[in-house]
Design a protein around this motif. Structure first.
Motif, PDB file in Angstrom:
ATOM      1  N   ALA A   8      24.821  -2.090  -1.560  1.00 10.45           N
ATOM      2  CA  ALA A   8      25.359  -1.148  -0.570  1.00 10.45           C
ATOM      3  C   ALA A   8      24.600  -1.269   0.674  1.00 10.45           C
ATOM      4  O   ALA A   8      23.545  -0.628   0.784  1.00 10.45           O
ATOM      5  CB  ALA A   8      25.542   0.120  -0.978  1.00 10.45           C
ATOM      6  N   SER A  10      26.673  -1.170   3.966  1.00 16.09           N
ATOM      7  CA  SER A  10      27.432  -0.308   4.988  1.00 16.09           C
ATOM      8  C   SER A  10      27.455   1.162   4.565  1.00 16.09           C
ATOM      9  O   SER A  10      27.325   1.514   3.556  1.00 16.09           O
ATOM     10  CB  SER A  10      28.999  -0.687   5.052  1.00 16.09           C
ATOM     11  N   PRO A  11      27.528   2.044   5.617  1.00 13.83           N
ATOM     12  CA  PRO A  11      27.532   3.579   5.481  1.00 13.83           C
ATOM     13  C   PRO A  11      28.839   3.828   4.360  1.00 13.83           C
ATOM     14  O   PRO A  11      28.283   4.911   3.514  1.00 13.83           O
ATOM     15  CB  PRO A  11      27.952   4.045   6.950  1.00 13.83           C
ATOM     16  N   THR A  12      29.823   3.198   4.476  1.00  9.84           N
ATOM     17  CA  THR A  12      30.769   3.646   3.311  1.00  9.84           C
ATOM     18  C   THR A  12      30.490   3.495   2.153  1.00  9.84           C
ATOM     19  O   THR A  12      30.519   4.238   1.112  1.00  9.84           O
ATOM     20  CB  THR A  12      32.132   2.980   3.756  1.00  9.84           C
ATOM     21  N   ALA A  13      29.931   1.959   1.754  1.00  6.99           N
ATOM     22  CA  ALA A  13      29.663   1.615   0.511  1.00  6.99           C
ATOM     23  C   ALA A  13      28.310   2.515   0.079  1.00  6.99           C
ATOM     24  O   ALA A  13      28.241   2.905  -1.461  1.00  6.99           O
ATOM     25  CB  ALA A  13      28.855   0.079   0.541  1.00  6.99           C
ATOM     26  N   PHE A  15      27.570   5.721   0.659  1.00 10.50           N
ATOM     27  CA  PHE A  15      28.057   7.168   0.377  1.00 10.50           C
ATOM     28  C   PHE A  15      28.782   6.938  -1.035  1.00 10.50           C
ATOM     29  O   PHE A  15      28.578   7.706  -1.881  1.00 10.50           O
ATOM     30  CB  PHE A  15      29.104   7.552   1.605  1.00 10.50           C
ATOM     31  N   VAL A  16      29.849   5.972  -1.047  1.00 13.37           N
ATOM     32  CA  VAL A  16      30.680   5.858  -2.350  1.00 13.37           C
ATOM     33  C   VAL A  16      29.754   5.595  -3.608  1.00 13.37           C
ATOM     34  O   VAL A  16      29.953   6.143  -4.634  1.00 13.37           O
ATOM     35  CB  VAL A  16      31.751   4.953  -2.239  1.00 13.37           C
ATOM     36  N   THR A  59      20.892   2.900   6.503  1.00 14.75           N
ATOM     37  CA  THR A  59      22.269   2.796   7.172  1.00 14.75           C
ATOM     38  C   THR A  59      22.962   4.095   7.536  1.00 14.75           C
ATOM     39  O   THR A  59      24.010   4.268   8.397  1.00 14.75           O
ATOM     40  CB  THR A  59      23.385   1.920   6.573  1.00 14.75           C
ATOM     41  N   LEU A  60      22.516   5.130   6.876  1.00 14.14           N
ATOM     42  CA  LEU A  60      23.023   6.447   7.003  1.00 14.14           C
ATOM     43  C   LEU A  60      22.170   7.155   8.045  1.00 14.14           C
ATOM     44  O   LEU A  60      22.382   8.612   8.105  1.00 14.14           O
ATOM     45  CB  LEU A  60      23.281   7.352   5.705  1.00 14.14           C
TER      46      LEU A  60
END
Length: 622
Positions: A8, A10-13, A15-16, A59-60
């Motif tokens: 992961a 990307s920020p979305t990946a 977090f998920v 990334t976060l």
């Protein structure tokens, strides 16, 4: 290229994956009955750059502070909602000493240990001590529930953890200001802190008052909208107070939660449950992300210092505090000993530590990463140690509450009310029922009663099912009864479970009854509709029969005797102690059997309970 699918970036990946990992770890811990915080930390480290490096937390970086603040706002708001003022009043002497002396002694002792063992400067040492003083209700509550401690210890430990959570957070805010502005004179520092407290208290109280008025009006009647409004209010108060004075938002949400729970709102427990679920999600994800970003080399380098600080707090400070709290009170020596050996730290400490670490790093203050590493070491060790020694210590000191005779009757309707009255001479009886009139009448009679669906653990929590020694489940559905019994057994660790069963259901559910170690209530098939209707119509009469010295009932299992139609046993009194009728109960001479019966179904002088057909009939039955 193929490996990137599993990484992961990307920020979305990120977090998920953190959400999925947190949920899986929670499920594993529930099955193994382990504290989830340890799994979150270990799992986060394994997924981070010092482990498998499946998630790139960097990334976060821009969003971590926001996530921590929103999570903390909900955690502290929930903490305020769960403050038990009733228990505080009941055990005010012991709890008062614990929540006043505890933070002061832990802050001072922790500061000395951090300065001596880890070489932190005094400002950071005081901050570490203040953070270490914050209670851990999310850790102590499941430990207390699983151990089934005696009532007094249970309330004292949970009340202490919840109140110290608030006091410790305030004390930590004070010490943070000292670290951020060490040049401030004492009077100037006092003014800054007083301003933050006034802003936090005023905004928290005003916001909770307005929210309670809105929840009591006709504007917010939809249950989902009510919970969302409470969530929006908590976050709004946090942001408003924080925008006026930094860190005042933490105090504002605490005050708001404590103020709101004192209002007479019918669904306050549902609000608590919603906040607890959201808090669990936010905290679990935060732990995974924060653990993934931890520098393991720092943890290893400072492990010995962290252990030394924990040992000093656990071996010297906590026992001394417990002795002072229990001095000249009704607490026994074993109870004080258990208090001395039980002080875990958990979610709130870690969340506030992470927030303050980010604040210190942004301000350029050196030593913040060491502070965080030491506190995380203390948290993990405290959860492991206290979780491990809790059971053996409670058994060794005999404070497990095995003599508790509290009974919870679930779904019995009017007949359940009659049963409760029969058992109430020597037991505390509580009721959980969907029938509003039954609940209201039992409350007027002085019993603890809650209206709600027992299939929802929310209502079992409201009636404090973790405190009872026996649950009697007697709704009109055998399947529902067994579902409720499973919930009481697995989630609330109730020791004795009694279940009513309809005609023909005994063999079908024999395996599940054995798994739950449950007993069939009344030792005969039970028709809820019939007996509740007869009780409501006041067609039943009380009858008490004594088992004579020469009765054929002596030493007979209750499942084997014959109970005529129209006769319903309620309780058996033996040596001035009430016993609950079930299949394996054996009669003895002198037993007094309390029964309800339909008078037109029973002839005058007729025996009400007969021995098995194979037994002799020359001796008198009951």
């Amino acid at each position: 290229m193929q490996a990137s699918i599993f990484v992961a970036t990307s920020p979305t990946a990120v977090f998920v994956i953190a959400v999925i990992a947190a949920v899986i770890m929670q499920l594993v811990c529930n099955r193994l009955r382990l504290p989830p915080i340890v799994m979150w930390l270990l799992g986060g480290m394994a997924l981070g750059p010092f482990g498998l490096h499946l998630i790139h937390v960097e990334t976060l970086d821009g969003a971590m502070l926001t996530l921590i603040e929103l999570g903390l706002a909900i955690i502290l708001f929930e903490g305020g909602l769960n403050l038990d003022f009733r228990a505080l009043r009941e055990y005010r002497q012991v709890v008062g000493r614990l929540v006043i002396l505890g933070p002061v002694m832990t802050t001072a002792g922790g500061a000395w240990a951090a300065h001596e063992f880890a070489g932190l400067d005094w400002h950071l040492s005081l901050l570490l001590g203040a953070l270490a003083s914050i209670g851990g209700p999310t850790v102590i509550t499941p430990i207390v529930r699983q151990l089934r401690l005696d009532r007094e210890l249970r309330h004292i430990l949970i009340s202490e953890a919840m109140i110290v959570e608030a006091i410790g957070a305030i004390l930590a805010i004070v010490m943070l200001q000292l670290v951020l502005a060490p040049e401030l004179q004492p009077t100037a520092l006092a003014q800054v802190l007083l301003l933050k407290c006034l802003i936090g208290v005023a905004i928290g109280w005003a916001g909770a008052w307005l929210l309670s008025k809105a929840l009591s009006s006709n504007w917010l009647t939809d249950p989902e909208l009510r919970t969302i409004a409470a969530l929006a209010t908590a976050w709004g108060l946090f942001v408003l107070a924080d925008s006026i004075s930094a860190q005042a938002g933490l105090l504002a949400v605490l005050v708001a939660g404590a103020t709101l729970q004192r209002e007479d709102l019918p669904d306050i427990q549902r609000l608590r449950n919603f906040k607890a679920s959201l808090s669990l999600l936010l905290v679990s994800v935060l732990f995974v992300l924060l653990a993934a970003s931890l520098d393991l080399s720092l943890l290893i380098d400072h492990f010995a210092e962290g252990v030394a600080i924990f040992v000093f707090l656990a071996i010297f400070i906590r026992p001394l505090l417990s002795i002072l709290a229990g001095f000249q009170t009704n607490l026994s020596g074993p109870q004080i000993g258990f208090l001395a050996g039980m002080a875990p730290r958990g979610i709130v400490v870690a969340a506030i530590t992470s927030l303050f670490t980010l604040i210190l790093i942004e301000s350029g203050r050196p030593g913040a990463d060491v502070l965080q590493a030491l506190l995380y070491i203390i948290i993990v060790i405290s959860i492991l140690i206290y979780g491990f020694i809790g059971g053996p210590l409670s058994r060794r000191l005999e404070v497990d509450g095995t003599d508790d005779r509290t009974v919870l009757i679930i779904g019995g309707g009017q007949f359940g009310a009659e049963l409760g009255r029969a058992l109430s001479d020597d037991r505390e009886v509580r009721f959980l029922d969907l029938n509003a009139s039954i609940v209201d009448s039992m409350k007027r009679a002085g019993f603890s009663a809650v209206r709600g669906n027992a299939l929802d653990p929310l209502y079992l929590g409201m009636i404090h099912a973790e405190e009872v020694s026996a649950v009697l489940v007697m709704t009109g559905s055998t399947d529902h009864n067994l579902l409720i019994a499973r919930l009481a057994y697995e989630e609330f660790h109730v020791r004795d479970i009694y279940v009513t069963m309809q005609e023909g259901d005994e063999g079908k559910h024999e395996r599940l009854m054995h798994q739950l170690q449950a007993k069939r209530l009344f030792a005969k098939p039970y028709s809820f509709t019939y007996w509740n209707d007869q009780a409501m119509r006041k067609r039943l009469l009380y009858e008490i029969r004594e088992v004579k010295e020469n009765s054929d009932l002596i030493d007979q299992r209750m499942a084997d005797v014959r109970i005529p139609h129209g006769v319903q046993p309620l309780a058996i009194s033996r040596d001035d102690h009430s016993h609950i009728p079930h299949d394996d109960f054996r009669f003895a001479a002198g037993d007094k059997i309390w029964m309800l019966l339909r008078p037109e179904r029973v002839q005058e002088g007729q025996p009400l309970i007969l021995p098995p057909k194979s037994g002799s009939t020359t001796k008198p039955p009951a």
